[in-house]
Scaffold this motif. Structure first.
Motif, PDB file in Angstrom:
ATOM      1  N   ARG A   1      59.304  43.491  31.286  1.00 52.53           N
ATOM      2  CA  ARG A   1      59.405  44.221  32.560  1.00 52.53           C
ATOM      3  C   ARG A   1      58.089  44.193  33.314  1.00 52.53           C
ATOM      4  O   ARG A   1      58.056  43.989  34.540  1.00 52.53           O
ATOM      5  CB  ARG A   1      59.843  45.678  32.295  1.00 52.53           C
ATOM      6  CG  ARG A   1      61.179  45.809  31.580  1.00 52.53           C
ATOM      7  CD  ARG A   1      61.756  47.199  31.708  1.00 52.53           C
ATOM      8  NE  ARG A   1      60.969  48.244  31.081  1.00 52.53           N
ATOM      9  CZ  ARG A   1      61.149  48.693  29.841  1.00 52.53           C
ATOM     10  NH1 ARG A   1      62.081  48.135  29.063  1.00 52.53           N
ATOM     11  NH2 ARG A   1      60.419  49.693  29.366  1.00 52.53           N
ATOM     12  N   ARG A   2      56.988  44.384  32.602  1.00 45.67           N
ATOM     13  CA  ARG A   2      55.681  44.360  33.257  1.00 45.67           C
ATOM     14  C   ARG A   2      55.345  42.956  33.757  1.00 45.67           C
ATOM     15  O   ARG A   2      54.730  42.796  34.811  1.00 45.67           O
ATOM     16  CB  ARG A   2      54.594  44.862  32.307  1.00 45.67           C
ATOM     17  CG  ARG A   2      54.719  46.343  31.976  1.00 45.67           C
ATOM     18  CD  ARG A   2      53.566  46.849  31.118  1.00 45.67           C
ATOM     19  NE  ARG A   2      52.302  46.852  31.848  1.00 45.67           N
ATOM     20  CZ  ARG A   2      51.927  47.825  32.671  1.00 45.67           C
ATOM     21  NH1 ARG A   2      52.725  48.853  32.906  1.00 45.67           N
ATOM     22  NH2 ARG A   2      50.753  47.767  33.263  1.00 45.67           N
ATOM     23  N   ALA A   3      55.778  41.949  33.038  1.00 48.65           N
ATOM     24  CA  ALA A   3      55.529  40.574  33.474  1.00 48.65           C
ATOM     25  C   ALA A   3      56.247  40.287  34.788  1.00 48.65           C
ATOM     26  O   ALA A   3      55.709  39.621  35.673  1.00 48.65           O
ATOM     27  CB  ALA A   3      55.971  39.588  32.394  1.00 48.65           C
ATOM     28  N   VAL A   4      57.463  40.792  34.928  1.00 49.71           N
ATOM     29  CA  VAL A   4      58.198  40.615  36.179  1.00 49.71           C
ATOM     30  C   VAL A   4      57.416  41.218  37.333  1.00 49.71           C
ATOM     31  O   VAL A   4      57.242  40.603  38.390  1.00 49.71           O
ATOM     32  CB  VAL A   4      59.597  41.263  36.072  1.00 49.71           C
ATOM     33  CG1 VAL A   4      60.273  41.312  37.445  1.00 49.71           C
ATOM     34  CG2 VAL A   4      60.474  40.493  35.090  1.00 49.71           C
ATOM     35  N   SER A   5      56.907  42.429  37.156  1.00 51.41           N
ATOM     36  CA  SER A   5      56.155  43.090  38.222  1.00 51.41           C
ATOM     37  C   SER A   5      54.890  42.333  38.567  1.00 51.41           C
ATOM     38  O   SER A   5      54.557  42.145  39.747  1.00 51.41           O
ATOM     39  CB  SER A   5      55.813  44.523  37.806  1.00 51.41           C
ATOM     40  OG  SER A   5      55.134  45.196  38.847  1.00 51.41           O
ATOM     41  N   ARG A   6      54.171  41.879  37.528  1.00 51.23           N
ATOM     42  CA  ARG A   6      52.907  41.171  37.773  1.00 51.23           C
ATOM     43  C   ARG A   6      53.121  39.809  38.423  1.00 51.23           C
ATOM     44  O   ARG A   6      52.227  39.265  39.075  1.00 51.23           O
ATOM     45  CB  ARG A   6      52.152  40.994  36.459  1.00 51.23           C
ATOM     46  CG  ARG A   6      51.665  42.276  35.814  1.00 51.23           C
ATOM     47  CD  ARG A   6      50.625  42.965  36.697  1.00 51.23           C
ATOM     48  NE  ARG A   6      49.976  44.073  36.006  1.00 51.23           N
ATOM     49  CZ  ARG A   6      50.391  45.322  36.023  1.00 51.23           C
ATOM     50  NH1 ARG A   6      51.495  45.639  36.701  1.00 51.23           N
ATOM     51  NH2 ARG A   6      49.745  46.279  35.387  1.00 51.23           N
TER      52      ARG A   6
ATOM     53  N   ASP B   1      48.319  49.526  39.661  1.00 51.30           N
ATOM     54  CA  ASP B   1      49.311  49.115  38.666  1.00 51.30           C
ATOM     55  C   ASP B   1      50.424  48.282  39.284  1.00 51.30           C
ATOM     56  O   ASP B   1      51.447  48.027  38.642  1.00 51.30           O
ATOM     57  CB  ASP B   1      49.917  50.343  37.984  1.00 51.30           C
ATOM     58  CG  ASP B   1      50.405  50.048  36.567  1.00 51.30           C
ATOM     59  OD1 ASP B   1      49.979  49.025  35.997  1.00 51.30           O
ATOM     60  OD2 ASP B   1      51.215  50.825  36.047  1.00 51.30           O
ATOM     61  N   LEU B   2      50.202  47.835  40.531  1.00 50.04           N
ATOM     62  CA  LEU B   2      51.214  47.030  41.217  1.00 50.04           C
ATOM     63  C   LEU B   2      50.589  45.764  41.807  1.00 50.04           C
ATOM     64  O   LEU B   2      50.980  45.292  42.863  1.00 50.04           O
ATOM     65  CB  LEU B   2      51.879  47.861  42.323  1.00 50.04           C
ATOM     66  CG  LEU B   2      52.811  48.967  41.819  1.00 50.04           C
ATOM     67  CD1 LEU B   2      53.122  49.957  42.932  1.00 50.04           C
ATOM     68  CD2 LEU B   2      54.101  48.364  41.271  1.00 50.04           C
TER      69      LEU B   2
ATOM     70  N   GLU C   1      48.207  37.345  33.993  1.00 50.81           N
ATOM     71  CA  GLU C   1      48.545  38.452  33.097  1.00 50.81           C
ATOM     72  C   GLU C   1      50.029  38.413  32.738  1.00 50.81           C
ATOM     73  O   GLU C   1      50.410  38.678  31.588  1.00 50.81           O
ATOM     74  CB  GLU C   1      48.204  39.795  33.750  1.00 50.81           C
ATOM     75  CG  GLU C   1      48.507  40.985  32.852  1.00 50.81           C
ATOM     76  CD  GLU C   1      48.241  42.321  33.520  1.00 50.81           C
ATOM     77  OE1 GLU C   1      48.740  43.336  32.998  1.00 50.81           O
ATOM     78  OE2 GLU C   1      47.560  42.350  34.562  1.00 50.81           O
ATOM     79  N   ALA C   2      50.879  38.056  33.705  1.00 55.74           N
ATOM     80  CA  ALA C   2      52.308  37.945  33.437  1.00 55.74           C
ATOM     81  C   ALA C   2      52.571  36.897  32.362  1.00 55.74           C
ATOM     82  O   ALA C   2      53.369  37.118  31.435  1.00 55.74           O
ATOM     83  CB  ALA C   2      53.062  37.596  34.718  1.00 55.74           C
ATOM     84  N   ARG C   3      51.893  35.746  32.470  1.00 54.80           N
ATOM     85  CA  ARG C   3      52.087  34.676  31.482  1.00 54.80           C
ATOM     86  C   ARG C   3      51.641  35.136  30.094  1.00 54.80           C
ATOM     87  O   ARG C   3      52.295  34.855  29.086  1.00 54.80           O
ATOM     88  CB  ARG C   3      51.326  33.435  31.918  1.00 54.80           C
ATOM     89  CG  ARG C   3      51.859  32.797  33.200  1.00 54.80           C
ATOM     90  CD  ARG C   3      51.120  31.510  33.547  1.00 54.80           C
ATOM     91  NE  ARG C   3      51.572  30.972  34.819  1.00 54.80           N
ATOM     92  CZ  ARG C   3      50.936  31.162  35.988  1.00 54.80           C
ATOM     93  NH1 ARG C   3      49.799  31.867  36.010  1.00 54.80           N
ATOM     94  NH2 ARG C   3      51.415  30.654  37.096  1.00 54.80           N
ATOM     95  N   LYS C   4      50.509  35.846  30.037  1.00 53.20           N
ATOM     96  CA  LYS C   4      50.010  36.317  28.739  1.00 53.20           C
ATOM     97  C   LYS C   4      50.967  37.344  28.125  1.00 53.20           C
ATOM     98  O   LYS C   4      51.214  37.334  26.907  1.00 53.20           O
ATOM     99  CB  LYS C   4      48.616  36.919  28.890  1.00 53.20           C
ATOM    100  CG  LYS C   4      47.981  37.313  27.547  1.00 53.20           C
ATOM    101  CD  LYS C   4      46.571  37.828  27.711  1.00 53.20           C
ATOM    102  CE  LYS C   4      45.915  38.038  26.334  1.00 53.20           C
ATOM    103  NZ  LYS C   4      46.709  38.883  25.440  1.00 53.20           N
TER     104      LYS C   4
ATOM    105  N   TYR D   1      59.994  51.059  34.511  1.00 53.31           N
ATOM    106  CA  TYR D   1      61.429  51.289  34.653  1.00 53.31           C
ATOM    107  C   TYR D   1      61.940  50.736  35.981  1.00 53.31           C
ATOM    108  O   TYR D   1      63.146  50.524  36.154  1.00 53.31           O
ATOM    109  CB  TYR D   1      61.745  52.780  34.582  1.00 53.31           C
ATOM    110  CG  TYR D   1      61.486  53.405  33.239  1.00 53.31           C
ATOM    111  CD1 TYR D   1      61.752  52.718  32.049  1.00 53.31           C
ATOM    112  CD2 TYR D   1      60.984  54.706  33.146  1.00 53.31           C
ATOM    113  CE1 TYR D   1      61.515  53.300  30.819  1.00 53.31           C
ATOM    114  CE2 TYR D   1      60.757  55.294  31.908  1.00 53.31           C
ATOM    115  CZ  TYR D   1      61.022  54.592  30.756  1.00 53.31           C
ATOM    116  OH  TYR D   1      60.800  55.179  29.533  1.00 53.31           O
ATOM    117  N   ASN D   2      61.026  50.565  36.895  1.00 50.90           N
ATOM    118  CA  ASN D   2      61.361  50.060  38.224  1.00 50.90           C
ATOM    119  C   ASN D   2      60.294  49.068  38.632  1.00 50.90           C
ATOM    120  O   ASN D   2      59.134  49.192  38.226  1.00 50.90           O
ATOM    121  CB  ASN D   2      61.419  51.234  39.221  1.00 50.90           C
ATOM    122  CG  ASN D   2      61.793  50.792  40.622  1.00 50.90           C
ATOM    123  OD1 ASN D   2      60.938  50.505  41.433  1.00 50.90           O
ATOM    124  ND2 ASN D   2      63.084  50.733  40.900  1.00 50.90           N
ATOM    125  N   VAL D   3      60.688  48.057  39.413  1.00 51.82           N
ATOM    126  CA  VAL D   3      59.715  47.122  39.978  1.00 51.82           C
ATOM    127  C   VAL D   3      59.782  47.269  41.494  1.00 51.82           C
ATOM    128  O   VAL D   3      60.550  46.571  42.167  1.00 51.82           O
ATOM    129  CB  VAL D   3      60.006  45.671  39.549  1.00 51.82           C
ATOM    130  CG1 VAL D   3      58.978  44.722  40.163  1.00 51.82           C
ATOM    131  CG2 VAL D   3      59.998  45.546  38.031  1.00 51.82           C
TER     132      VAL D   3
END
Length: 521
Positions: free
Chosen positions: A296-301, A337-338, A344-347, A485-487
């Motif tokens: 989920r965090r990778a999607v946002s980043r 945080d956005l 970072e997403a790849r990692k 929980y949300n992007v």
């Protein structure tokens, strides 16, 4: 209210704000284009912004909210008292107001509305959210209603200013929900329903005896316009051409590519940053692979929000900085945080075991990293935005399949939870809008299990002290982003295109249209 809301802004000219020194003229028909039809005109059931526009004209609310200050002011209620623990709200109604069927707007009508609105279930999720903990309404006398909750309901006064808790006649509350949607709504508003042709048009007629408008309105008699016709025109190019030709007087959703030329050619652009939840993705945390916080965090980043604004939209739209829009009371800037951080997403994906496949799409245990993205008709620029996000996600190894559904299927889609990412937004000029979205006991767009976020959201709604309440709202926003929980992607800006003949169109506190003071020259 804590916080200050942005005022509506115009691009100049006379269309939105009224010409200096011009005298309003009664009469005439306003033809206004919307992009879709939700298939319902019951204000307690509708959730699509396009269908809220006509529904808002049919009903009045107990209170109104000043879009410039956030202050709650009188409408059908002349005054009110709130108990210190925010469990009891006593409303004193103005005399003489009636529904268009002749029945009085009295304490009995208030009770009929609140007794039934929260029982409509998932088809009226917003109303149910506003009325969580509702106990009963006591008829103190004909014009005094005491609304009681089993626990503090700090958000309720603001909720009484919304279209969702707009009052309909007792006869309407007794009808089946489906009937209420199409022909069963009788309100006390400045307009009445003339005709409704699904997916084509909605015609409203002026109520000549109307005398009980919001204290925010310029004049207290009947509306100026004789008639309003809402034309359903999904295609932005046809709406733009119709506005230019004079076939319509206003466009509810000006496309970004048309903004500059409309302004240059003498049309008015009126806009307002909408409070509530920004446009973004509700993340289905109950489905693999988005049950993993790292994914989920990778999607946002991976999402470059500024590129979306610069490429698809215009400077009138802002990238998000929080799970709440910046015009919402209680908003906290969490931009750190956005950020756009594809490395970072790849990692994050590497560490979670997702390895690049031969076509660039990551694979884990033989399964490609492919997400289903759901969106609905009538969402302005959605396809162009999502196609760009699709490219941005692919750059880090995530495939995204886009699926469009009619807006009328929204409830079914949300209940089925067949998506990975659901594109949308929720308006609301109170931070309790977070509870409507993220409570595990509501529609639960994000498929969340009961947990600490539920506790924060329940406590903020039950906290009468505003400083303490806003501290809980801050924690909720931080927890939403920590767990992704949300992007959120972009803040919703409502942009109207108006003929120079149209004056005094109002975008209220939650960026909904109000046409009582509108007139044509």
């Amino acid at each position: 209210m804590a916080g200050v809301l942005l005022t509506a802004c115009g691009s100049g000219g006379t269309g939105g704000a009224g010409a200096a020194g011009a005298v309003p003229k009664p009469g005439g028909r306003l033809t206004f284009a919307v992009t879709s039809d939700f298939g319902c005109l019951d204000p307690q059931q509708v959730s699509s912004i396009d269908s809220v526009y006509p529904a808002r004209q049919l009903v009045d609310s107990l209170t109104d909210q000043d879009p410039a200050t956030g202050k709650i002011v009188p409408w059908l209620a002349e005054r009110w008292e709130i108990s210190p623990d925010a469990t009891t709200f006593t409303f004193h109604l103005r005399p003489g107001a009636t529904f268009s069927d002749g029945s009085p707007v009295d304490a009995r009508a208030v009770k009929a509305n609140f007794d039934t609105a929260g029982k409509l279930g998932t088809i009226a999720a917003q109303a149910a959210s506003y009325l969580q903990g509702y106990r009963d309404t006591t008829i103190v006398d004909d014009l005094t209603a005491r609304v009681s909750f089993s626990r503090p309901a700090a958000q309720f006064l603001q909720a009484t200013s919304t279209h969702t808790l707009g009052l309909v006649s007792p006869a309407s509350t007794a009808k089946p929900p489906a009937e209420r949607c199409t022909s069963g709504i009788v309100g006390s508003g400045p307009f009445t329903l003339g005709s409704y042709q699904k997916n084509q048009s909605i015609t409203l007629n002026k109520r000549a005896d109307y005398r009980w408008g919001s204290t925010l309105w310029k004049q207290q008699g009947p509306a100026y316009l004789d008639q309003i016709v809402f034309q359903v025109i999904p295609e932005s190019g046809i709406r733009n051409g119709s506005l230019r030709s004079g076939a319509i007087d206003g466009d509810s959703a000006v496309a970004s590519q048309d903004e500059a030329s409309l302004r240059t050619d003498g049309f008015t652009l009126q806009y307002r940053s909408a409070p509530g939840l920004p446009y973004g993705f509700s993340v289905n945390t109950g489905r693999s692979p988005l049950d993993d916080t790292a994914v989920r965090r990778a999607v946002s980043r991976a999402i470059n929000r500024q590129e979306i604004v610069s490429t698809v939209l215009t400077p009138l739209t802002k990238p998000v900085t929080s799970p709440l829009a910046s015009s919402t009371p209680g908003y906290v800037n969490l931009a750190a945080d956005l950020v756009f951080a594809p490395d970072e997403a790849r990692k994050l994906l590497d560490d979670a075991g997702w390895r690049p496949g031969p076509d660039g799409i990551r694979v884990k245990d033989g399964n490609p990293l492919q997400l289903t993205v759901q969106y609905f008709t009538g969402q302005t620029s959605a396809k162009a935005i999502l196609e760009l996000i699709q490219q941005q996600l692919r750059a880090v190894g995530i495939a995204a399949a886009l699926h469009e559904e009619p807006v009328t299927n929204g409830g079914r889609v949300v209940q089925a939870k067949g998506y990975d990412l659901l594109w949308g937004h929720t308006k609301g000029a109170d931070p309790d809008v977070l509870r409507a979205q993220y409570s595990s006991t509501g529609l639960n767009f994000n498929n969340l299990r009961p947990g600490p976020l539920d506790d924060l959201l329940t406590r903020q709604a039950a906290t009468a002290d505003q400083n303490a309440r806003m501290a809980l709202v801050r924690q909720a926003q931080e927890l939403i982003l920590t767990n992704q929980y949300n992007v959120p992607v972009i803040e919703l800006t409502v942009i109207l295109g108006l003929s120079a003949k149209v004056h005094d169109v109002v975008l209220n506190a939650d960026a909904r249209l109000q046409f009582h003071d509108t007139w044509k020259s």
